[in-house]
Design a protein around this motif. Structure first.
Motif, PDB file in Angstrom:
ATOM      1  N   ARG A 185     -30.706  10.819  27.241  1.00 46.92           N
ATOM      2  CA  ARG A 185     -31.790  10.138  26.538  1.00 46.92           C
ATOM      3  C   ARG A 185     -33.136  10.757  26.896  1.00 46.92           C
ATOM      4  NH1 ARG A 185     -32.803   5.383  28.590  1.00 46.92           N
ATOM      5  NH2 ARG A 185     -34.089   4.866  26.785  1.00 46.92           N
ATOM      6  N   GLU A 191     -32.657   8.164  21.191  1.00 41.36           N
ATOM      7  CA  GLU A 191     -31.758   7.073  21.525  1.00 41.36           C
ATOM      8  C   GLU A 191     -30.398   7.274  20.860  1.00 41.36           C
ATOM      9  OE1 GLU A 191     -34.617   5.014  23.872  1.00 41.36           O
ATOM     10  OE2 GLU A 191     -32.428   5.165  23.796  1.00 41.36           O
ATOM     11  N   ASP A 308     -36.466  -0.018  29.791  1.00 39.77           N
ATOM     12  CA  ASP A 308     -35.985   1.277  29.297  1.00 39.77           C
ATOM     13  C   ASP A 308     -34.548   1.512  29.764  1.00 39.77           C
ATOM     14  OD1 ASP A 308     -36.653   4.113  28.187  1.00 39.77           O
ATOM     15  OD2 ASP A 308     -35.843   4.492  30.168  1.00 39.77           O
ATOM     16  N   ARG A 311     -31.285   0.639  27.698  1.00 35.03           N
ATOM     17  CA  ARG A 311     -30.723   1.553  26.695  1.00 35.03           C
ATOM     18  C   ARG A 311     -29.623   2.428  27.288  1.00 35.03           C
ATOM     19  NH1 ARG A 311     -31.884   1.064  21.127  1.00 35.03           N
ATOM     20  NH2 ARG A 311     -33.895  -0.005  20.954  1.00 35.03           N
ATOM     21  N   SER A 338     -35.033  -2.221  24.318  1.00 29.28           N
ATOM     22  CA  SER A 338     -36.118  -1.628  25.103  1.00 29.28           C
ATOM     23  C   SER A 338     -37.503  -1.929  24.574  1.00 29.28           C
ATOM     24  CB  SER A 338     -35.919  -0.113  25.183  1.00 29.28           C
ATOM     25  OG  SER A 338     -35.922   0.456  23.901  1.00 29.28           O
ATOM     26  N   LYS A 343     -38.140   3.329  22.235  1.00 25.80           N
ATOM     27  CA  LYS A 343     -38.116   4.757  22.547  1.00 25.80           C
ATOM     28  C   LYS A 343     -38.084   4.988  24.048  1.00 25.80           C
ATOM     29  CE  LYS A 343     -40.639   6.243  18.413  1.00 25.80           C
ATOM     30  NZ  LYS A 343     -41.846   6.944  17.912  1.00 25.80           N
TER      31      LYS A 343
END
Length: 356
Positions: A185, A191, A308, A311, A338, A343
């Motif tokens: 990632r 993603e 984050d 993800r 997230s 992102k």
């Protein structure tokens, strides 16, 4: 300002953290927590000025500025609750939890308490990771697909290794692949869209549950990754290859911590890429701690945040579902994790030290 830290969990990994913290002039250890008396005594021999306890009773009672969770991902509820109740920023070893719903709960707890929550994804801070990303923009062009192979016979009985992975569910995915998935990632700045995976356990495995995984990932920017992660190969010599196929050529990483090369499409041979000196498990943790300290001091944005991290955890659970149900899994099945933009943080890690 010297940041006063409480360490929770004083096992094998804590030995690295105590050295890293000692070498950081902005940090000191004021609390040491572990149910093992032997572990506490070993830690106190290095930090005699700290207060040691078998449980969490000292959290909120001694003056501290942050807490470091060096504990297994399962069973962290009380640790997270104590940190949030005391309003202590948290740096937690990966993975944050052993399920996405539980990790999401922890993230929400920290947000409600108004405290930073950072996850120790130290592989982002490796010099080889940073150099690979720079080669995309300067030399070989945009990546389009890759092969990521990590093969290892991990002897989980070794004294220097934590023992809980021997009996946990999906130990490879939760303990090792989580690093690899987060790297994907981060390096590809995209993603996951979908995955088809198979987890398995060979006949010679010492692990109670699946220690091997194969998977095919598709990311939102079109990058496709063919992944094989093994904790129970049947050769004691480890092997690692991450080969990125890019618009103008290839990047080949032949060691988890270095050995980087590139070639343009018409080149007859690979060109070696110079990297700074690096001590395994040390300099990456140095940079990780520096980033945490900078965020607490208000000098930089928080990196590797808990939100984050959700993800990357979704990638683990998607692999488990895919293998269990024998189907391709769309990450959209999990819903948003997230935040508004969904992102990966594009903030660069703290600069590597000269001898990183």
């Amino acid at each position: 300002m010297t940041l006063r830290l409480i360490l929770v969990g004083l096992g094998a990994r804590a030995q690295f953290w105590m050295r890293v913290i000692r070498d950081n002039p902005d940090c000191t250890i004021v609390g040491l927590i572990d149910p093992s008396e032997a572990a506490r005594e070993r830690a106190l021999a290095q930090w005699p000025e700290a207060i040691a306890s078998a449980d969490l009773d000292i959290v909120g009672k001694i003056e501290a500025d942050a807490i470091v969770l060096i504990t297994p991902p399962g069973g962290r509820e009380a640790q997270m609750e104590a940190a949030c109740r005391a309003k202590l920023p948290i740096l937690a070893e990966k993975p944050l939890a052993d399920s996405v719903p539980l990790a999401k709960r922890y993230v929400e707890m920290a947000e409600e308490a108004g405290i930073p929550l950072m996850v120790g994804l130290n592989f982002r801070y490796l010099p080889v990771t940073q150099r690979t990303m720079s080669l995309f923009g300067t030399t070989v062009g945009k990546p389009e697909f890759s092969r990521f192979t990590y093969e290892r016979w991990r002897d989980g009985t070794l004294a220097r290794l934590n023992k809980y992975p021997l009996t946990m569910a999906q130990p490879m995915l939760w303990e090792q692949s989580i690093h690899h998935f987060d790297l994907m990632r981060y390096v590809y700045q995209s993603e996951l869209v979908s995955v088809y995976a198979k987890t398995f356990n060979p006949s010679w495995s010492m692990y109670a549950d699946d220690a091997n995984v194969s998977a095919l990932f598709t990311f939102a920017n079109g990058v496709i990754v063919n992944y094989q992660g093994l904790w129970q190969s049947n050769w004691q010599e480890p092997s690692f290859t991450w080969r990125h196929e890019c618009a103008q050529g290839v990047i080949v990483q032949n060691d988890q911590f270095g050995d980087l090369h590139y070639a343009l499409q018409q080149d007859a041979a690979l060109t070696s890429v110079a990297l700074p000196e690096y001590e395994q498990w040390y300099h990456d943790a140095v940079a990780l701690l520096e980033a945490f300290v900078a965020a607490l001091k208000g000098e930089a944005e928080l990196q590797c945040s808990g939100r984050d991290h959700l993800r990357s955890l979704q990638m683990v659970e998607a692999c488990i579902i895919s293998s269990t149900e024998n189907r391709s899994v769309d990450i959209a099945e999990f819903g948003a994790a997230s935040g508004p933009n969904g992102k990966v943080s594009r903030s660069n890690p703290a600069p590597q030290p000269e001898q990183a």
